[in-house]
Design a protein around this motif. Structure first.
Motif, short mmCIF file in Angstrom:
data_model
loop_
_atom_site.label_atom_id
_atom_site.label_comp_id
_atom_site.label_asym_id
_atom_site.label_seq_id
_atom_site.Cartn_x
_atom_site.Cartn_y
_atom_site.Cartn_z
N LEU A 40 104.43 3.59 100.66
CA LEU A 40 103.81 3.26 100.15
C LEU A 40 102.41 1.26 99.90
N TYR A 44 98.79 2.37 98.72
CA TYR A 44 97.94 1.67 98.28
C TYR A 44 96.60 1.03 98.70
N VAL A 144 110.87 0.78 91.60
CA VAL A 144 109.93 2.03 92.15
C VAL A 144 111.45 3.15 92.20
N ASN A 146 111.63 5.88 94.60
CA ASN A 146 110.44 6.08 95.56
C ASN A 146 110.73 7.80 95.93
N PHE A 174 109.07 2.63 87.66
CA PHE A 174 108.36 3.69 88.15
C PHE A 174 109.00 4.85 88.63
N THR A 176 107.94 7.87 91.97
CA THR A 176 106.70 7.57 92.77
C THR A 176 106.68 8.75 94.34
N SER A 177 105.62 9.21 94.17
CA SER A 177 105.81 9.90 95.56
C SER A 177 104.79 8.84 96.59
N ASN A 183 102.32 8.04 91.23
CA ASN A 183 102.72 6.27 90.40
C ASN A 183 102.47 5.60 91.10
N VAL A 184 101.81 5.65 92.49
CA VAL A 184 101.53 4.42 93.40
C VAL A 184 100.96 2.65 92.78
N ALA A 187 102.16 2.09 89.79
CA ALA A 187 102.79 0.68 89.98
C ALA A 187 102.48 -0.63 90.50
#
Length: 238
Positions: A40, A44, A144, A146, A174, A176-177, A183-184, A187
């Motif tokens: 993650l 980002y 999160v 994930n 959130f 996320t993937s 949604n990374v 978040a």
């Protein structure tokens, strides 16, 4: 341990040509080993997904972001998920401004372990004197879930589990993937806003601080992304 600088420290020019001074913000990723914290952070910071990513004990990256017109110099710490390194993690609990609490949708125990980590964060910040008082007004955190890109039949954490957990702690949530990268960015941006308001006492902008829950119930198409790939498995190490 590693340390990466994504961009130089300094000031950011405003739209009118003026210079806005950055304020430093320390964000800490918490969660058990294997939930995908490192991936993650990598997604980002550098918008990448490394299928050969190796486990880390602790990693720190630096980057700059402007959220709601305010520039931030971010220090993002990916903590070790292993219990034997908790003495080190406790230091980050104490010094961190905001927390991205990560669990694996395919591992229900990883969700339950966040509750213990929240208690440790609260204790490190002397918030447990009144056990009846909720911690969410005093801690900047985003939860999160994930690995939402994996097939739904591999999920152990149900929507009811998530609803109960988020109602208990009242932090934004959130799914996320780190691979796709669903949604990374959202978040992390929400965490910056939460931290800005709760810790740095910045005024919220319209529609920036209300309830946030991005989950499979709202985005049912998340689960149609094929099977579990080797990349998702390998980059599930934090």
């Amino acid at each position: 341990m590693g340390e990466h600088k994504n961009s130089a420290n300094g000031a950011i020019g405003g739209a009118s040509g003026g210079v806005k001074k950055q304020q430093e913000m320390k964000l800490v990723l918490i969660g058990r080993e294997g939930v995908g914290k490192s991936c993650l952070m990598m997604q980002y910071i550098s918008h990448s997904f490394d299928e050969n990513h190796e486990p880390t004990l602790e990693d720190t990256s630096f980057t700059q972001r402007v959220v709601d017109g305010k520039p931030w110099a971010l220090q993002i710490i990916d903590t070790a998920g292993q219990e034997e390194f908790q003495y080190l993690v406790e230091q980050y609990y104490q010094s961190g401004h905001g927390f991205l609490a990560v669990f694996d949708l395919c591992n229900k125990e990883s969700l339950h372990e966040l509750q213990t980590m929240f208690t440790r964060v609260a204790r490190s910040k002397d918030l447990l004197d009144n056990s009846a008082e909720p911690i969410h007004p005093h801690i900047a955190c985003v939860i999160v879930g994930n690995k939402v890109d994996l097939p739904a039949d591999q999920f152990e954490v149900t929507q009811n589990d998530i609803d109960r957990f988020t109602r208990q702690f009242e932090f934004p949530f959130f799914e996320t993937s780190a691979k796709t990268p669903l949604n990374v960015e959202e978040a992390f941006e929400r965490l910056i806003r939460e931290t800005s308001m709760k810790i740095f006492h910045s005024q919220p902008t319209p529609d920036s601080s209300g309830p946030q829950k991005k989950s499979r119930k709202e985005k049912g198409h998340h689960h149609h992304n094929g099977g579990r790939s080797g990349a998702s498995n390998k980059c599930a190490i934090s």
